[in-house]
Design a protein around this motif. Structure first.
Motif, mmCIF file in Angstrom:
data_model
loop_
_atom_site.group_PDB
_atom_site.id
_atom_site.type_symbol
_atom_site.label_atom_id
_atom_site.label_comp_id
_atom_site.label_asym_id
_atom_site.label_seq_id
_atom_site.Cartn_x
_atom_site.Cartn_y
_atom_site.Cartn_z
ATOM 1 N N PHE A 302 0.854 -1.187 0.000
ATOM 2 C CA PHE A 302 0.000 0.000 0.000
ATOM 3 C C PHE A 302 0.894 1.243 0.000
ATOM 4 C CE2 PHE A 302 -2.161 -3.464 2.073
ATOM 5 C CZ PHE A 302 -3.423 -3.449 1.496
ATOM 6 N N ARG A 303 0.593 2.181 -0.879
ATOM 7 C CA ARG A 303 1.382 3.424 -0.972
ATOM 8 C C ARG A 303 0.462 4.610 -0.749
ATOM 9 N NH1 ARG A 303 2.801 6.847 -5.535
ATOM 10 N NH2 ARG A 303 4.723 7.990 -5.101
ATOM 11 N N GLN A 304 0.689 5.294 0.388
ATOM 12 C CA GLN A 304 -0.039 6.539 0.671
ATOM 13 C C GLN A 304 0.712 7.703 0.031
ATOM 14 O OE1 GLN A 304 -0.264 5.573 5.161
ATOM 15 N NE2 GLN A 304 -1.925 7.068 4.807
ATOM 16 N N PHE A 305 -0.015 8.574 -0.625
ATOM 17 C CA PHE A 305 0.645 9.674 -1.338
ATOM 18 C C PHE A 305 -0.227 10.925 -1.284
ATOM 19 C CE2 PHE A 305 1.400 12.245 -5.103
ATOM 20 C CZ PHE A 305 2.785 12.370 -5.103
ATOM 21 N N LYS A 306 0.450 12.036 -1.024
ATOM 22 C CA LYS A 306 -0.197 13.351 -1.088
ATOM 23 C C LYS A 306 0.889 14.384 -1.354
ATOM 24 C CE LYS A 306 -3.423 16.357 1.477
ATOM 25 N NZ LYS A 306 -4.198 16.528 2.742
ATOM 26 N N SER A 307 0.635 15.326 -2.228
ATOM 27 C CA SER A 307 1.667 16.311 -2.570
ATOM 28 C C SER A 307 1.092 17.714 -2.549
ATOM 29 C CB SER A 307 2.267 16.007 -3.950
ATOM 30 O OG SER A 307 1.304 16.229 -4.958
ATOM 31 N N CYS A 308 2.003 18.661 -2.389
ATOM 32 C CA CYS A 308 1.630 20.079 -2.427
ATOM 33 C C CYS A 308 2.675 20.824 -3.242
ATOM 34 C CB CYS A 308 1.555 20.653 -1.012
ATOM 35 S SG CYS A 308 1.198 22.434 -0.960
ATOM 36 N N GLN A 309 2.195 21.701 -4.096
ATOM 37 C CA GLN A 309 3.107 22.512 -4.920
ATOM 38 C C GLN A 309 2.666 23.969 -4.852
ATOM 39 O OE1 GLN A 309 3.183 22.617 -9.441
ATOM 40 N NE2 GLN A 309 5.037 21.401 -9.059
ATOM 41 N N ILE A 310 3.633 24.834 -4.577
ATOM 42 C CA ILE A 310 3.370 26.281 -4.528
ATOM 43 C C ILE A 310 4.201 26.952 -5.610
ATOM 44 C CG2 ILE A 310 3.536 28.393 -3.161
ATOM 45 C CD1 ILE A 310 3.296 26.715 -0.649
ATOM 46 N N THR A 311 3.556 27.710 -6.464
ATOM 47 C CA THR A 311 4.278 28.519 -7.452
ATOM 48 C C THR A 311 4.124 29.985 -7.055
ATOM 49 O OG1 THR A 311 2.347 28.594 -8.910
ATOM 50 C CG2 THR A 311 3.962 26.870 -9.322
ATOM 51 N N ALA A 312 5.220 30.696 -7.173
ATOM 52 C CA ALA A 312 5.225 32.099 -6.747
ATOM 53 C C ALA A 312 6.189 32.895 -7.617
ATOM 54 C CB ALA A 312 5.613 32.211 -5.278
ATOM 55 N N ILE A 313 6.101 34.203 -7.500
ATOM 56 C CA ILE A 313 7.031 35.113 -8.172
ATOM 57 C C ILE A 313 7.506 36.130 -7.134
ATOM 58 C CG2 ILE A 313 7.293 36.949 -9.893
ATOM 59 C CD1 ILE A 313 5.356 35.478 -11.674
ATOM 60 N N VAL A 314 8.819 36.316 -7.065
ATOM 61 C CA VAL A 314 9.395 37.334 -6.179
ATOM 62 C C VAL A 314 9.806 38.528 -7.020
ATOM 63 C CG1 VAL A 314 11.253 37.865 -4.557
ATOM 64 C CG2 VAL A 314 10.205 35.583 -4.543
ATOM 65 N N ASP A 315 9.217 39.676 -6.731
ATOM 66 C CA ASP A 315 9.520 40.912 -7.461
ATOM 67 C C ASP A 315 10.370 41.833 -6.593
ATOM 68 O OD1 ASP A 315 8.141 40.229 -9.738
ATOM 69 O OD2 ASP A 315 6.299 41.278 -9.182
ATOM 70 N N TYR A 316 11.426 42.385 -7.202
ATOM 71 C CA TYR A 316 12.209 43.449 -6.585
ATOM 72 C C TYR A 316 11.722 44.773 -7.166
ATOM 73 C CZ TYR A 316 15.922 40.436 -4.606
ATOM 74 O OH TYR A 316 16.635 39.521 -3.870
ATOM 75 N N VAL A 317 11.339 45.696 -6.294
ATOM 76 C CA VAL A 317 10.833 46.995 -6.757
ATOM 77 C C VAL A 317 11.671 48.107 -6.131
ATOM 78 C CG1 VAL A 317 8.838 48.543 -6.817
ATOM 79 C CG2 VAL A 317 8.494 46.067 -6.979
#
Length: 394
Positions: A302-317
């Motif tokens: 039995f293989r339990q699986f769960k994933s999370c992915q966060i995409t972001a952008i870092v801006d320098y102003v």
């Protein structure tokens, strides 16, 4: 006897190499390095005949180094340039330190000339104090002048000069207060904000953790990060962390079934010949051999699986002209995975390194909030890498 002669020859060769390298340093004008090498060799057994060359070299190197430094001081004094005061102060320190280095090994006897080596020492206390005071006065006045400008680079130069001044002349006037002022005026202040552009609510502790820059381990005394605007601060830059997407996979439990077969040792048995007769050894005893048999196991994995992915952008102003300086896209990911197994049959038929899965059991899946929070650890590392590689001010 041969070993003793070989060791003696080796010692003579090494000593010769040491003298030659000291001579080379002296010939190339590297007087202080020659002095250091000679002093190091004369700290022990200085009266030995084999150390005579070092004494001659030390005497010559000291005289030449002293002459060079005094000539340099005379030129600096004639130049009367206050910017050269540090060099003059350090040269006096060098003259004094060189004497202190040689004093512990004196006297040094030159056997052939029947005299002690000559090292004309002078007292430099007054010159050191006078040059330090002159340098302190110059650094103090020049730093105050730099602090009246409107240039952060000048403020940083003032801070460095004041820090040096405090090292050579502690508690000089109001230097510590001026250093605080220079540090404040010379720093770049960065306002950090998170902007949620996803369709999910970002956990409060995630935002707090991302904005806790004390945990980033950044080492930049001239850049200060704030997450709340503070009075009296004119912010130079902004760092905007745009959350673009947060994807959390469904909780999955995948089952795999397979059969493993293996030949295992199962006790021992009598060795029989082709006719089924027992085989005896030279003493007439029956020869025993390992008994092997095939075993089988059916494994339910039995293989339990769960994933999370966060995409972001870092801006320098740049807040001085409201211009976007740079943008850095990034993706962070966290995976929860647990493998456990059940079986029917003889577990010894499976691979030995597979046994741990039989000992595992089903776990509770982490909540969505916990998955997002755990993913933020990867996100923080990537934000730190961006900041470390891309300073706001080049």
């Amino acid at each position: 006897m041969k070993k003793a002669l070989l060791l003696l020859s080796l010692i003579i060769v090494l000593a010769s190499c040491g003298v030659k390298s000291t001579q080379n340093l002296l010939s190339s004008g590297n007087y202080d390095a020659a002095i250091n090498k000679a002093v190091s060799n004369l700290r022990t057994n200085k009266d030995k005949k084999g150390k005579q060359d070092y004494i001659y070299l030390l005497e010559e190197a000291f005289a030449k180094a002293k002459e060079r430094d005094l000539n340099a001081i005379n030129l600096l004094a004639k130049d009367a340039n206050p910017a050269q005061l540090e060099k003059m102060y350090n040269t006096y320190l060098q003259l004094n330190e060189r004497q202190e280095k040689i004093k512990p090994i004196l006297p040094l006897r030159l056997i052939r000339e029947r005299r002690n080596a000559i090292f004309p020492f002078d007292k430099y206390n007054d010159q050191i104090i006078d040059s330090k005071n002159a340098l302190s006065s110059y650094l103090y006045a020049n730093s105050k002048k730099l602090l009246l400008t409107d240039n952060k680079i000048n403020f940083r130069k003032a801070y460095d000069d004041l820090e040096y001044l405090n090292q050579i002349n502690p508690n000089y006037k109001d230097v510590l207060s001026l250093m605080d002022n220079a540090l404040f005026k010379g720093s770049d202040y960065v306002m950090v904000e998170t902007i949620n552009q996803t369709n999910m609510i970002i956990p409060g502790r995630l935002q707090n953790d991302l904005l806790d820059f004390s945990t980033y381990g950044l080492n930049d005394k001239w850049t200060v990060y704030h997450t709340y605007k503070q009075k009296g601060i004119n912010y130079d830059y902004g760092m905007l962390i745009h959350f673009k997407q947060i994807y959390i996979s469904p909780e999955q439990i995948n089952q795999t079934e397979f059969v493993k077969e293996r030949k295992i040792k199962d006790g021992s048995k009598k060795l029989l010949d082709d006719k089924g007769k027992e085989v005896l050894d030279k003493d007439g005893k029956v020869i025993m051999v390992d008994n092997f048999r095939n075993v089988t196991v059916r494994i339910y994995e039995f293989r339990q699986f769960k994933s999370c992915q966060i995409t972001a952008i870092v801006d320098y102003v740049n807040y001085q002209n409201n211009r976007l300086l740079q943008s850095f896209p990034l993706t962070a990911e966290n995976i929860f995975e647990n493998i456990y197994s059940k079986y029917k049959g003889d577990r010894r038929a499976s691979d030995d390194n597979y046994y741990t899965y039989f000992d595992n059991s089903r776990l509770l899946f982490p909540t969505n909030e916990q998955m997002v929070y755990d993913t933020a650890e990867d996100l923080k590392l990537k934000i730190k890498d961006i900041i470390s590689r891309n300073p706001f001010r080049n």
